[in-house]
Design a protein around this motif. Structure first.
Motif, mmCIF file in Angstrom:
data_model
loop_
_atom_site.group_PDB
_atom_site.id
_atom_site.type_symbol
_atom_site.label_atom_id
_atom_site.label_comp_id
_atom_site.label_asym_id
_atom_site.label_seq_id
_atom_site.Cartn_x
_atom_site.Cartn_y
_atom_site.Cartn_z
ATOM 1 N N ILE A 59 0.956 -1.371 -0.047
ATOM 2 C CA ILE A 59 0.249 -0.425 0.162
ATOM 3 C C ILE A 59 0.978 0.835 0.102
ATOM 4 O O ILE A 59 1.432 1.271 0.718
ATOM 5 N N GLY A 60 0.217 2.480 -0.560
ATOM 6 C CA GLY A 60 1.188 3.390 -0.746
ATOM 7 C C GLY A 60 0.520 4.917 -1.803
ATOM 8 O O GLY A 60 -0.400 4.130 -2.495
ATOM 9 N N GLY A 61 0.916 6.016 -1.370
ATOM 10 C CA GLY A 61 0.286 6.657 -2.886
ATOM 11 C C GLY A 61 1.519 6.515 -4.149
ATOM 12 O O GLY A 61 2.155 6.349 -3.877
ATOM 13 N N GLY A 199 -2.302 -22.565 -2.118
ATOM 14 C CA GLY A 199 -1.324 -22.749 -0.982
ATOM 15 C C GLY A 199 -0.598 -21.450 -1.596
ATOM 16 O O GLY A 199 0.701 -21.510 -0.701
ATOM 17 N N LYS A 200 -1.653 -20.767 -2.182
ATOM 18 C CA LYS A 200 0.350 -20.288 -3.058
ATOM 19 C C LYS A 200 0.313 -19.024 -2.366
ATOM 20 O O LYS A 200 -0.391 -18.412 -1.606
ATOM 21 N N THR A 201 1.285 -18.282 -2.401
ATOM 22 C CA THR A 201 1.871 -16.986 -1.714
ATOM 23 C C THR A 201 1.564 -15.814 -2.717
ATOM 24 O O THR A 201 1.464 -15.687 -3.606
ATOM 25 N N LEU A 202 1.023 -15.068 -1.980
ATOM 26 C CA LEU A 202 0.804 -13.605 -2.803
ATOM 27 C C LEU A 202 0.744 -12.577 -2.103
ATOM 28 O O LEU A 202 0.978 -12.314 -1.298
ATOM 29 N N PHE A 203 1.828 -11.376 -3.378
ATOM 30 C CA PHE A 203 1.898 -10.681 -2.784
ATOM 31 C C PHE A 203 0.859 -9.411 -4.401
ATOM 32 O O PHE A 203 2.003 -9.117 -4.943
ATOM 33 N N LEU A 204 0.494 -8.608 -2.953
ATOM 34 C CA LEU A 204 -0.529 -7.839 -4.228
ATOM 35 C C LEU A 204 -0.197 -6.249 -4.834
ATOM 36 O O LEU A 204 0.062 -6.077 -3.300
ATOM 37 N N VAL A 205 0.190 -5.267 -5.516
ATOM 38 C CA VAL A 205 0.460 -3.760 -5.131
ATOM 39 C C VAL A 205 -0.911 -3.944 -6.055
ATOM 40 O O VAL A 205 -1.510 -3.833 -7.314
ATOM 41 N N SER A 206 -2.030 -2.904 -5.067
ATOM 42 C CA SER A 206 -3.510 -2.026 -5.381
ATOM 43 C C SER A 206 -3.529 -1.198 -4.716
ATOM 44 O O SER A 206 -2.902 -0.683 -3.567
ATOM 45 N N HIS A 207 -4.357 -0.282 -5.811
ATOM 46 C CA HIS A 207 -5.086 1.004 -5.058
ATOM 47 C C HIS A 207 -6.302 0.993 -4.617
ATOM 48 O O HIS A 207 -6.790 1.784 -3.656
ATOM 49 N N SER A 208 -7.179 -0.776 -4.891
ATOM 50 C CA SER A 208 -7.906 -0.668 -4.697
ATOM 51 C C SER A 208 -8.741 -1.842 -3.275
ATOM 52 O O SER A 208 -8.164 -2.404 -2.955
#
Length: 248
Positions: A59-61, A199-208
């Motif tokens: 998360i971030g601007g 069981g997968k690992t998730l790394f998500l970038v999102s503004h939602s």
């Protein structure tokens, strides 16, 4: 348990302007390179770990360094300081259509993209129908067409379908869930949930916030290139919103 993603003291430095090498003609005429040389740290002193099976949201601007960090984890960018390590193969949902070639047909691009990610021709043969079915009837009907003639929506549909059939243990996602029409977005959501339940690992970038609350349990908060929050996704979103409301 050994972390699947490790980031330690990570930093990367960028030029503020478009610094470039001068041509011989420019050096003769101008004598020196007048391009800006001032630098800044796009990311600095970033450290965290992600355990197998975790679902983490970044998360971030705008301009906080989210996509830069994701590309460093994916190995697309090399840090100037520290390191990022991923244990296991990665399915990168980042700039989805970047590896597809416009002059090749859609079918040829499926074999090219999946092959570059390590699948054999036999494995691609076995998954081909699943890939084109997920991409939708319009894509399926035009698989012999040059990829460059596809609409941007059709291109993303096919690319998303290819990458999410790779069956890699780590999934890196950068805003791609925001593309396509409502029906296709819901297909993507279902596919993502299936991947997480496996069981997968998730790394998500999102503004939602809706996507973050739907898919992740932990949040990392970047502000001006530094990690300022790491915790439960609701708490981190609250801290981000409080700061944004008080610093418009």
């Amino acid at each position: 348990m050994k972390p699947v993603i490790e980031v330690r003291d990570l930093g990367i430095e960028f030029y503020r302007g478009k610094k470039r090498r001068m041509s011989l003609r420019e050096m003769v005429l101008q004598g020196r390179n007048t391009a800006p040389t001032e630098t800044f740290w796009a990311l600095k002193d970033i450290s965290f770990t992600v355990q197998p099976g975790e679902a983490v949201g970044l998360i971030g601007g705008n301009g906080s360094g989210k996509s830069t960090l994701l590309k460093m984890i994916a190995g697309v960018l090399i840090p100037d300081k520290g390191w990022a390590k991923v244990s296991g193969e990665v399915a990168p949902l980042i700039e989805l259509t970047g590896g597809f070639l416009g002059e090749l047909t859609a079918r040829e691009n499926v074999y090219l993209a999946a092959g570059l990610h390590g699948l054999t021709v036999k494995q691609i043969d076995e998954r081909y129908e699943e890939i084109v079915e997920f991409a939708g009837p319009q894509v399926k009907a035009n698989m012999e067409m040059p990829y460059r003639h596809f609409s941007s929506g059709m291109q993303v549909r096919l690319a998303f379908s290819v990458i999410t059939t790779l069956d890699k243990p780590v999934v890196l996602v950068d805003e791609v869930l925001a593309v396509g029409d409502r029906s296709f977005r819901e297909q993507c959501y279902v596919r993502m949930e299936q991947m997480l339940s496996g069981g997968k690992t998730l790394f998500l970038v999102s503004h939602s916030e809706a996507d973050l609350q739907r898919f992740v349990t932990r949040g990392l908060y970047l502000r001006e290139g530094r990690l300022v929050g790491d915790g439960d996704i609701a708490d981190v979103l609250g801290a981000y919103n409080d700061y944004s409301d008080n610093n418009p």
